[in-house]
Write a protein that holds these residues in place. Sequence first.
Motif, PDB file in Angstrom:
ATOM      1  N   ASN A  54       0.840  -1.188   0.000  1.00  0.00           N
ATOM      2  CA  ASN A  54       0.000   0.000   0.000  1.00  0.00           C
ATOM      3  C   ASN A  54       0.878   1.243   0.000  1.00  0.00           C
ATOM      4  OD1 ASN A  54      -2.413  -1.396   0.028  1.00  0.00           O
ATOM      5  ND2 ASN A  54      -2.442  -1.521   2.273  1.00  0.00           N
ATOM      6  N   ILE A  55       0.647   2.119  -0.917  1.00  0.00           N
ATOM      7  CA  ILE A  55       1.415   3.356  -0.988  1.00  0.00           C
ATOM      8  C   ILE A  55       0.457   4.487  -0.683  1.00  0.00           C
ATOM      9  CG2 ILE A  55       2.744   4.871  -2.482  1.00  0.00           C
ATOM     10  CD1 ILE A  55       3.510   2.412  -4.081  1.00  0.00           C
ATOM     11  N   ASP A  56       0.876   5.302   0.347  1.00  0.00           N
ATOM     12  CA  ASP A  56       0.022   6.438   0.719  1.00  0.00           C
ATOM     13  C   ASP A  56       0.580   7.710   0.213  1.00  0.00           C
ATOM     14  OD1 ASP A  56      -1.923   5.009   1.984  1.00  0.00           O
ATOM     15  OD2 ASP A  56      -0.737   4.936   3.846  1.00  0.00           O
TER      16      ASP A  56
END
Length: 151
Positions: free
Chosen positions: A149-151
């Motif tokens: 997951n990349i925020d």
Amino acid sequence: MFNSERPLKEYNVPLPNRKSIPKKRPYGPYRKRKYKNQPKSPNIKPVKKPEKRKEEEQRRGILQKLNKSKPAILYVTFVATALILVAQSAIISQLNYQMIQKENQLESLHNEKVLLEMKVLEQKTPERIERIAVDELEMSNPGRQQVINID
């Protein structure tokens, strides 16, 4: 005045014989003369016609030729008109055949387009794409550990 008792005078006039009455008038419209002042004796030379008279005769000759050629001109005109009408109807029928061929081509192209659109929709389905990815490319669904997951 009118009731006079004088006897009427009778006149004895002999009727002409049938032989004395000419059948045709010698100078009537039916007599054809070459010259207006035709000589009465063969020793007198005919008077030459003036220039205007010659021109008038030439015009008459041309008009007579035209009058003789009127049936031929009418015939040629009739034949030409008939040929034009036949050619026109032949061209119209040829154009109708071409139009029918083009309509048939248009209908076949429309049917082919519909078939191609159906194939595109079949190949866009998610089930097909997943099947190709798993079978041919040996791919699998990612597990929880493989997702980042990349925020």
